[in-house]
Design a protein around this motif. Structure first.
Motif, short mmCIF file in Angstrom:
data_model
loop_
_atom_site.label_atom_id
_atom_site.label_comp_id
_atom_site.label_asym_id
_atom_site.label_seq_id
_atom_site.Cartn_x
_atom_site.Cartn_y
_atom_site.Cartn_z
N ASN A 33 38.67 41.39 33.05
CA ASN A 33 38.19 40.04 32.78
C ASN A 33 37.99 39.32 34.10
OD1 ASN A 33 40.77 39.52 33.54
ND2 ASN A 33 41.50 38.94 31.51
N VAL A 34 37.75 38.02 33.99
CA VAL A 34 37.36 37.26 35.18
C VAL A 34 38.50 37.15 36.18
CG1 VAL A 34 37.95 35.04 34.17
CG2 VAL A 34 36.12 35.16 35.83
N GLY A 35 39.75 37.36 35.71
CA GLY A 35 40.89 37.26 36.61
C GLY A 35 40.82 38.27 37.75
N TYR A 37 38.16 39.41 39.20
CA TYR A 37 37.20 38.89 40.17
C TYR A 37 37.87 37.88 41.09
CZ TYR A 37 33.20 36.28 41.95
OH TYR A 37 32.31 35.65 42.76
N TYR A 38 38.65 36.96 40.49
CA TYR A 38 39.31 35.94 41.31
C TYR A 38 40.31 36.57 42.26
CZ TYR A 38 37.44 32.35 38.18
OH TYR A 38 36.62 31.53 37.49
N ILE A 39 41.07 37.59 41.76
CA ILE A 39 42.07 38.23 42.63
C ILE A 39 41.38 38.94 43.79
CG2 ILE A 39 43.70 40.14 42.71
CD1 ILE A 39 44.83 39.26 40.14
N GLU A 40 40.23 39.57 43.51
CA GLU A 40 39.54 40.27 44.59
C GLU A 40 38.92 39.30 45.58
OE1 GLU A 40 36.62 42.85 42.92
OE2 GLU A 40 38.16 44.01 41.87
N LYS A 41 38.35 38.21 45.08
CA LYS A 41 37.55 37.36 45.97
C LYS A 41 38.37 36.33 46.74
CE LYS A 41 33.44 38.92 45.28
NZ LYS A 41 32.64 39.49 46.37
N SER A 42 39.47 35.84 46.13
CA SER A 42 40.14 34.70 46.79
C SER A 42 40.71 35.05 48.17
CB SER A 42 41.20 34.11 45.86
OG SER A 42 42.30 34.94 45.76
N PRO A 43 41.27 36.24 48.43
CA PRO A 43 41.71 36.48 49.81
C PRO A 43 40.57 36.81 50.76
CG PRO A 43 42.31 38.33 48.46
CD PRO A 43 41.69 37.33 47.54
N PRO B 76 45.72 35.68 36.96
CA PRO B 76 46.00 34.30 37.41
C PRO B 76 45.36 33.22 36.56
CG PRO B 76 44.37 35.28 38.82
CD PRO B 76 44.77 36.35 37.86
N VAL B 77 44.36 33.59 35.73
CA VAL B 77 43.63 32.54 35.00
C VAL B 77 44.52 31.81 33.98
CG1 VAL B 77 41.65 32.07 33.55
CG2 VAL B 77 41.45 33.70 35.37
N PRO B 78 45.31 32.55 33.14
CA PRO B 78 46.18 31.81 32.22
C PRO B 78 47.18 30.93 32.94
CG PRO B 78 46.07 34.08 31.56
CD PRO B 78 45.41 33.98 32.89
#
Lengths: 238, 120
Positions: A33-35, A37-43, B76-78
């Protein structure tokens, strides 16, 4: 009797659908899911080590702006609900009896330390667990400690309003600068720095500091309103 | 084992939500209704975070040790959504409590069936 029946009916319907929906979700499994993507991109993109902060302040920063607005509206609404005119010769006193000396001295010692901890939590919001909301809540507990241990401790509502407005304006104007210099609202326009460095993440740190000040002043205002307006009438009734 | 964890985590959250809903529907005291609403909030937050959990996952924060070990991270989203929901829950609870205080001062009671113009 009929009301009890309806309550049990509503509870069983809601409970059935909640169990039916959520027990099909496997617990503890990795999902696409989109999470991710966020974990990969934020650092990489933002150089922010705390992914939750990156989501709250940057990817979903507009959401956070709305959330801060809701908090502001709640504080304002609370003030207008609790407002009452002072009667003649009435003094606003919070507690009948002053607290004991131990509590007073203890809270004097604890007050600066709690403020320091709150400041640490929201300044390091992009590096460690915590952030503006949590740090603001910690600072508000410090002022609650002072309010309940000193009956004459006054919170200046003017100062609270000013801090709150300036913090809100900083948040919104950073968003608009991103809109002007980049493409989207709240886009990062500052250099991102190194991962796990205090000066990293561009505008994220500045926004979280503003949010921290805003939340701290709003919660302090809420606590002060509730404590101040509640007491004089309660004393009359006794 | 996983079945047991599913039932215990989701079940606890859903039971909490139902307890809160029962308090909000059946209790007569306004203060207890507000407490019920905030119990619903707590159950909802637990449910959200439980959905985002990954077995043996770490918190979604990159420290040098985590970067080396390449461990999986929980969603991290939730967590970000729950952070929002906690603040909104605080705001609604504060306003509801202020209204309760006002009603109590006006009617001198906090029981909804004694406040005549609120009866259903």
């Amino acid at each position: 009797m009929i009301k009890q029946f309806f309550v049990i009916l509503i509870l069983s319907i809601v409970g059935y659908f909640l169990v039916d929906a959520f027990f099909k979700v496997p617990f503890g499994e990795k999902r696409d899911n989109v999470g991710n993507y966020y974990i990969e991109k934020s650092p990489v993109d933002l150089k922010v080590s705390n992914s939750v902060t990156a989501i709250v302040v940057n990817y979903r920063g507009f959401d956070t702006l709305g959330e801060v607005t809701v908090l502001f509206l709640a504080a304002t609404g609370l003030g207008s609900i609790m407002y009452r005119r002072k009667q003649k010769g009435e003094k606003e006193v919070r507690a009948k009896n002053p607290s004991s000396r131990i509590i007073q001295i203890g809270s004097q010692i604890l007050f600066p330390m709690i403020i320091l901890l709150g400041g640490y939590v929201f300044i390091h919001g992009h590096l460690s667990p915590g952030g503006g909301f949590q740090g603001g809540a910690i600072i508000a507990t410090a002022s609650l400690l002072m309010l309940i241990s000193y009956r004459k401790f006054k919170v200046s509502h003017n100062a609270i309003t000013w801090i709150e407005s300036i913090a809100g304006v900083v948040f919104a104007s950073l968003g608009f600068i991103g809109l002007v210099l980049g493409r989207t609202f709240l886009e990062n326009f500052l250099p991102t720095g190194e991962l796990n460095d205090l000066l990293s993440g561009g505008i994220i740190g500045i926004i979280y500091i503003a949010v921290g000040f805003k939340v701290a002043s709003e919660l302090t205002g809420v606590i002060d309103t509730v404590l101040l307006n509640n007491r004089p009438e309660a004393q009359k009734e006794n | 084992m996983n079945e047991f964890l599913t039932i215990s985590f989701y079940g606890t959250a859903i039971v909490l939500m139902l307890i809160g809903l029962y308090a909000a529907l059946a209790k007569k005291n306004l203060l207890k209704i507000v407490i019920g609403l905030s119990i619903i909030d707590s159950g909802l937050h637990l449910l959200f975070v439980a959905v985002g959990f990954i077995s043996n996952g770490t918190a979604p924060i990159f420290s040098p040790e985590v970067l080396e070990s390449a461990q999986q991270m929980v969603d991290p989203v939730p967590q970000a959504l729950v952070l929002t929901a906690i603040v909104i829950g605080f705001a609604t609870t504060a306003v509801a409590l202020a209204l309760v205080i006002r009603l109590y001062k006006h009617h001198n009671t906090a029981a909804i069936d004694e406040i005549k113009n609120l009866k259903w």
